[in-house]
Design a protein around this motif. Structure first.
Motif, PDB file in Angstrom:
ATOM      1  N   HIS A 299       0.815  -1.213   0.000  1.00 47.24           N
ATOM      2  CA  HIS A 299       0.000   0.000   0.000  1.00 47.24           C
ATOM      3  C   HIS A 299       0.853   1.269   0.000  1.00 47.24           C
ATOM      4  O   HIS A 299       0.391   2.341   0.419  1.00 47.24           O
ATOM      5  CB  HIS A 299      -0.993  -0.009   1.163  1.00 47.24           C
ATOM      6  N   TRP A 300       2.093   1.177  -0.457  1.00 50.76           N
ATOM      7  CA  TRP A 300       2.952   2.306  -0.769  1.00 50.76           C
ATOM      8  C   TRP A 300       3.515   2.085  -2.170  1.00 50.76           C
ATOM      9  O   TRP A 300       3.463   0.968  -2.688  1.00 50.76           O
ATOM     10  CB  TRP A 300       4.109   2.434   0.235  1.00 50.76           C
ATOM     11  N   TRP A 301       4.081   3.147  -2.754  1.00 48.69           N
ATOM     12  CA  TRP A 301       4.641   3.090  -4.100  1.00 48.69           C
ATOM     13  C   TRP A 301       6.151   3.249  -4.035  1.00 48.69           C
ATOM     14  O   TRP A 301       6.657   4.132  -3.329  1.00 48.69           O
ATOM     15  CB  TRP A 301       4.028   4.179  -4.976  1.00 48.69           C
ATOM     16  N   LEU A 302       6.870   2.417  -4.772  1.00 45.14           N
ATOM     17  CA  LEU A 302       8.313   2.293  -4.638  1.00 45.14           C
ATOM     18  C   LEU A 302       9.034   2.692  -5.918  1.00 45.14           C
ATOM     19  O   LEU A 302       8.561   2.424  -7.021  1.00 45.14           O
ATOM     20  CB  LEU A 302       8.682   0.843  -4.295  1.00 45.14           C
ATOM     21  N   ASN A 303      10.228   3.262  -5.735  1.00 45.94           N
ATOM     22  CA  ASN A 303      11.112   3.555  -6.866  1.00 45.94           C
ATOM     23  C   ASN A 303      12.072   2.384  -7.047  1.00 45.94           C
ATOM     24  O   ASN A 303      13.284   2.548  -7.152  1.00 45.94           O
ATOM     25  CB  ASN A 303      11.888   4.852  -6.600  1.00 45.94           C
ATOM     26  N   ALA A 304      11.509   1.201  -7.054  1.00 46.14           N
ATOM     27  CA  ALA A 304      12.306  -0.030  -7.048  1.00 46.14           C
ATOM     28  C   ALA A 304      12.667  -0.452  -8.463  1.00 46.14           C
ATOM     29  O   ALA A 304      11.928  -0.203  -9.416  1.00 46.14           O
ATOM     30  CB  ALA A 304      11.531  -1.146  -6.349  1.00 46.14           C
ATOM     31  N   VAL A 305      13.801  -1.122  -8.570  1.00 45.12           N
ATOM     32  CA  VAL A 305      14.256  -1.653  -9.851  1.00 45.12           C
ATOM     33  C   VAL A 305      13.830  -3.114  -9.953  1.00 45.12           C
ATOM     34  O   VAL A 305      14.255  -3.950  -9.146  1.00 45.12           O
ATOM     35  CB  VAL A 305      15.784  -1.535  -9.993  1.00 45.12           C
ATOM     36  N   LEU A 306      12.997  -3.405 -10.911  1.00 46.92           N
ATOM     37  CA  LEU A 306      12.586  -4.780 -11.162  1.00 46.92           C
ATOM     38  C   LEU A 306      13.459  -5.378 -12.258  1.00 46.92           C
ATOM     39  O   LEU A 306      14.054  -4.663 -13.066  1.00 46.92           O
ATOM     40  CB  LEU A 306      11.123  -4.831 -11.585  1.00 46.92           C
ATOM     41  N   LYS A 307      13.526  -6.684 -12.291  1.00 46.73           N
ATOM     42  CA  LYS A 307      14.345  -7.367 -13.288  1.00 46.73           C
ATOM     43  C   LYS A 307      13.926  -6.953 -14.696  1.00 46.73           C
ATOM     44  O   LYS A 307      12.755  -7.029 -15.061  1.00 46.73           O
ATOM     45  CB  LYS A 307      14.217  -8.882 -13.121  1.00 46.73           C
ATOM     46  N   GLY A 308      14.901  -6.494 -15.464  1.00 41.64           N
ATOM     47  CA  GLY A 308      14.636  -6.112 -16.842  1.00 41.64           C
ATOM     48  C   GLY A 308      14.014  -4.746 -17.014  1.00 41.64           C
ATOM     49  O   GLY A 308      13.590  -4.391 -18.112  1.00 41.64           O
ATOM     50  N   ALA A 309      13.940  -3.951 -15.920  1.00 43.19           N
ATOM     51  CA  ALA A 309      13.319  -2.631 -16.006  1.00 43.19           C
ATOM     52  C   ALA A 309      14.199  -1.590 -15.325  1.00 43.19           C
ATOM     53  O   ALA A 309      15.003  -1.913 -14.444  1.00 43.19           O
ATOM     54  CB  ALA A 309      11.943  -2.653 -15.359  1.00 43.19           C
ATOM     55  N   ALA A 310      14.045  -0.343 -15.720  1.00 35.78           N
ATOM     56  CA  ALA A 310      14.767   0.761 -15.102  1.00 35.78           C
ATOM     57  C   ALA A 310      13.988   1.280 -13.901  1.00 35.78           C
ATOM     58  O   ALA A 310      12.814   0.935 -13.692  1.00 35.78           O
ATOM     59  CB  ALA A 310      14.976   1.870 -16.122  1.00 35.78           C
ATOM     60  N   LYS A 311      14.620   2.130 -13.116  1.00 32.79           N
ATOM     61  CA  LYS A 311      13.917   2.776 -12.017  1.00 32.79           C
ATOM     62  C   LYS A 311      12.750   3.591 -12.563  1.00 32.79           C
ATOM     63  O   LYS A 311      12.888   4.282 -13.569  1.00 32.79           O
ATOM     64  CB  LYS A 311      14.860   3.712 -11.255  1.00 32.79           C
ATOM     65  N   PRO A 312      11.605   3.545 -11.903  1.00 34.98           N
ATOM     66  CA  PRO A 312      10.481   4.364 -12.354  1.00 34.98           C
ATOM     67  C   PRO A 312      10.818   5.856 -12.388  1.00 34.98           C
ATOM     68  O   PRO A 312      10.418   6.565 -13.296  1.00 34.98           O
ATOM     69  CB  PRO A 312       9.397   4.058 -11.321  1.00 34.98           C
ATOM     70  N   TRP A 313      11.546   6.324 -11.352  1.00 33.62           N
ATOM     71  CA  TRP A 313      11.954   7.724 -11.270  1.00 33.62           C
ATOM     72  C   TRP A 313      13.484   7.758 -11.320  1.00 33.62           C
ATOM     73  O   TRP A 313      14.161   7.724 -10.293  1.00 33.62           O
ATOM     74  CB  TRP A 313      11.435   8.359  -9.989  1.00 33.62           C
ATOM     75  N   PRO A 314      14.074   7.796 -12.491  1.00 34.67           N
ATOM     76  CA  PRO A 314      15.513   7.594 -12.634  1.00 34.67           C
ATOM     77  C   PRO A 314      16.377   8.644 -11.951  1.00 34.67           C
ATOM     78  O   PRO A 314      17.528   8.367 -11.610  1.00 34.67           O
ATOM     79  CB  PRO A 314      15.728   7.615 -14.154  1.00 34.67           C
ATOM     80  N   ASP A 315      15.838   9.843 -11.709  1.00 37.60           N
ATOM     81  CA  ASP A 315      16.635  10.897 -11.101  1.00 37.60           C
ATOM     82  C   ASP A 315      16.490  10.958  -9.593  1.00 37.60           C
ATOM     83  O   ASP A 315      16.976  11.894  -8.949  1.00 37.60           O
ATOM     84  CB  ASP A 315      16.257  12.251 -11.716  1.00 37.60           C
ATOM     85  N   ALA A 316      15.851   9.959  -9.001  1.00 41.37           N
ATOM     86  CA  ALA A 316      15.708   9.874  -7.545  1.00 41.37           C
ATOM     87  C   ALA A 316      16.406   8.611  -7.048  1.00 41.37           C
ATOM     88  O   ALA A 316      16.514   7.623  -7.784  1.00 41.37           O
ATOM     89  CB  ALA A 316      14.231   9.843  -7.163  1.00 41.37           C
ATOM     90  N   PRO A 317      16.885   8.610  -5.817  1.00 44.68           N
ATOM     91  CA  PRO A 317      17.519   7.401  -5.270  1.00 44.68           C
ATOM     92  C   PRO A 317      16.558   6.214  -5.269  1.00 44.68           C
ATOM     93  O   PRO A 317      15.339   6.381  -5.169  1.00 44.68           O
ATOM     94  CB  PRO A 317      17.886   7.813  -3.838  1.00 44.68           C
ATOM     95  N   GLU A 318      17.123   5.034  -5.360  1.00 47.80           N
ATOM     96  CA  GLU A 318      16.295   3.828  -5.430  1.00 47.80           C
ATOM     97  C   GLU A 318      15.478   3.614  -4.166  1.00 47.80           C
ATOM     98  O   GLU A 318      14.427   2.966  -4.198  1.00 47.80           O
ATOM     99  CB  GLU A 318      17.180   2.608  -5.696  1.00 47.80           C
ATOM    100  N   ASP A 319      15.931   4.139  -3.017  1.00 53.71           N
ATOM    101  CA  ASP A 319      15.185   3.928  -1.774  1.00 53.71           C
ATOM    102  C   ASP A 319      14.004   4.886  -1.618  1.00 53.71           C
ATOM    103  O   ASP A 319      13.293   4.846  -0.608  1.00 53.71           O
ATOM    104  CB  ASP A 319      16.108   4.021  -0.559  1.00 53.71           C
ATOM    105  N   THR A 320      13.758   5.739  -2.603  1.00 57.71           N
ATOM    106  CA  THR A 320      12.616   6.648  -2.551  1.00 57.71           C
ATOM    107  C   THR A 320      11.308   5.852  -2.607  1.00 57.71           C
ATOM    108  O   THR A 320      11.169   4.917  -3.379  1.00 57.71           O
ATOM    109  CB  THR A 320      12.651   7.633  -3.736  1.00 57.71           C
ATOM    110  N   PHE A 321      10.360   6.235  -1.768  1.00 59.45           N
ATOM    111  CA  PHE A 321       9.024   5.653  -1.850  1.00 59.45           C
ATOM    112  C   PHE A 321       8.004   6.746  -1.581  1.00 59.45           C
ATOM    113  O   PHE A 321       8.359   7.848  -1.138  1.00 59.45           O
ATOM    114  CB  PHE A 321       8.851   4.446  -0.918  1.00 59.45           C
ATOM    115  N   ALA A 322       6.737   6.461  -1.862  1.00 58.97           N
ATOM    116  CA  ALA A 322       5.752   7.544  -1.854  1.00 58.97           C
ATOM    117  C   ALA A 322       4.353   7.036  -1.588  1.00 58.97           C
ATOM    118  O   ALA A 322       4.021   5.876  -1.834  1.00 58.97           O
ATOM    119  CB  ALA A 322       5.789   8.285  -3.193  1.00 58.97           C
ATOM    120  N   ALA A 323       3.529   7.952  -1.090  1.00 59.38           N
ATOM    121  CA  ALA A 323       2.077   7.801  -1.065  1.00 59.38           C
ATOM    122  C   ALA A 323       1.542   8.758  -2.118  1.00 59.38           C
ATOM    123  O   ALA A 323       1.905   9.938  -2.118  1.00 59.38           O
ATOM    124  CB  ALA A 323       1.525   8.145   0.315  1.00 59.38           C
ATOM    125  N   LEU A 324       0.705   8.278  -3.006  1.00 63.55           N
ATOM    126  CA  LEU A 324       0.279   9.061  -4.160  1.00 63.55           C
ATOM    127  C   LEU A 324      -1.244   9.112  -4.245  1.00 63.55           C
ATOM    128  O   LEU A 324      -1.928   8.129  -3.916  1.00 63.55           O
ATOM    129  CB  LEU A 324       0.839   8.467  -5.451  1.00 63.55           C
TER     130      LEU A 324
END
Length: 371
Positions: A299-324
């Motif tokens: 129930h939170w949104w992550l700037n996580a790197v999944l296999k075969g994909a880039a970071k959703p928000w490439p200019d933010a650190p990977e540990d960034t997460f959000a409520a949207l």
């Protein structure tokens, strides 16, 4: 042996060995109000503001329109700006940030041993009795398997969420959602659903009891954090509208962000267990997303790197997460940068980009951090 004598021995040992023993820097926490620091001047701050508060023709209601923007760095308020009629004391509609607030509230209940993630939903919400295989963690992953359409104003006649919030489901939103048929195996497929969150809000009532439930968001979460602006609507059945209708001022929502940034601690008190936070920030294994879309956790949104994909928000650190939330509401938490950012908005199109704001925020407030 007196503690003061041990400290003196450590200091002497450090002097002899050429080592400096410095006291750890104390954490800053908000009291009744936030501690404040001056905004960092310069072109980076100007670029941040230019993106968040562009000139706009409000008659068209198109483009980026920020109502409130607030930045906390290391527990200190370093930036704050509002656009009328929103002010520092305005409880702003958070829309689907409410879902992550619900998850935070459930985290307190989890720490109180009121439920386990693999418990069947029906244990706490009897309307789910015909679905014994749906677990609480499935709802938290938006993976209940229920048939659901999360369209809003773009397809209102086919929208499950519009029906739940405004028409035939509004008297008992969880009951409306629970009556939806299953069209997937629970726990296997991600489908974003305000219905899943509505059922979670009803299950919380079964966890804490009907008597404690109306006050539970305040006694369990808001009061310990010093939040005074919160409003959380209920439906006619007395169930929190956990999908959509929590209201907080930007300053108060930032308190939730600081709680999450500091791993569930508020001062000396642990409100959220570490394993709950790990669940919130672990990508749902069944997610197959699209480029640029944040990854669902618990129930939170992550700037996580999944296999075969880039970071959703490439200019933010990977540990960034959000409520949207709808129309541009956002609570961003950036642990490695020490930043919490609250944005309230009225974006009526897709002009706004999370990554662009985060990139400019890092340049202005944490330039030493690299994505």
């Amino acid at each position: 042996m007196p503690v003061s004598f041990l400290r003196q021995c450590c200091r002497l040992a450090g002097f002899c060995l050429g080592v400096s023993f410095l006291p750890a820097q104390a954490e800053t926490w908000p009291g009744v109000d936030w501690s404040r620091a001056a905004e960092p001047p310069g072109a980076a701050l100007e670029a941040f503001e230019a993106y968040a508060f562009p000139a706009r023709d409000d008659l068209s209601r198109r483009g980026v329109r920020t109502d409130a923007l607030l930045v906390v760095r290391d527990g200190v308020l370093v930036y704050e700006r509002y656009a009328a009629p929103t002010t520092a004391s305005t409880p702003h509609l958070t829309w689907s940030i409410s879902k992550s607030l619900l998850a935070t509230l459930l985290g307190v209940a989890y720490g109180e041993k009121r439920f386990k993630l693999d418990d069947p939903v029906a244990r706490y919400y009897p309307a789910f009795a015909k679905r014994p295989n749906v677990r609480l963690e499935d709802l938290l992953h938006w993976a209940s398997g229920m048939a659901w359409s999360e369209d809003y104003e773009y397809a209102p006649l086919k929208s499950s969420v519009v029906a739940m919030l405004y028409t035939r489901g509004r008297a008992d939103m969880a009951g409306f959602a629970a009556a939806r048929p299953l069209d997937a195996v629970p726990g296997k497929r991600f489908r974003y659903s305000s219905g899943d969150s509505a059922v979670l809000a009803a299950a919380l009532k079964g966890m804490v009891g009907a008597k404690a439930y109306p006050d539970y968001p305040w006694t369990a979460l808001f009061d310990p954090l010093g939040i005074t602006s919160a409003v959380w609507e209920t439906d006619a059945a007395g169930t929190l509208v956990g999908s959509s209708y929590a209201y907080l001022s930007a300053r108060d929502l930032a308190r939730v962000g600081l709680l999450m940034q500091r791993d569930g601690r508020w001062g000396e008190r642990r409100l959220l267990p570490k394993d709950w936070l790990a669940f919130n920030r672990k990508p749902f294994a069944g997610y197959r997303g699209r480029p640029g879309e944040a990854v669902p956790g618990g129930h939170w949104w992550l700037n996580a790197v999944l296999k075969g994909a880039a970071k959703p928000w490439p200019d933010a650190p990977e540990d960034t997460f959000a409520a949207l939330g709808h129309w541009g509401q956002a609570l961003y938490v950036m642990p490695s940068a020490g930043l919490v950012i609250v944005r309230y908005a009225d974006d009526r199109d897709d002009a706004y980009r999370h990554d662009e704001l985060l990139k400019r925020a890092l340049a202005a407030f944490a330039p030493q951090v690299r994505p």
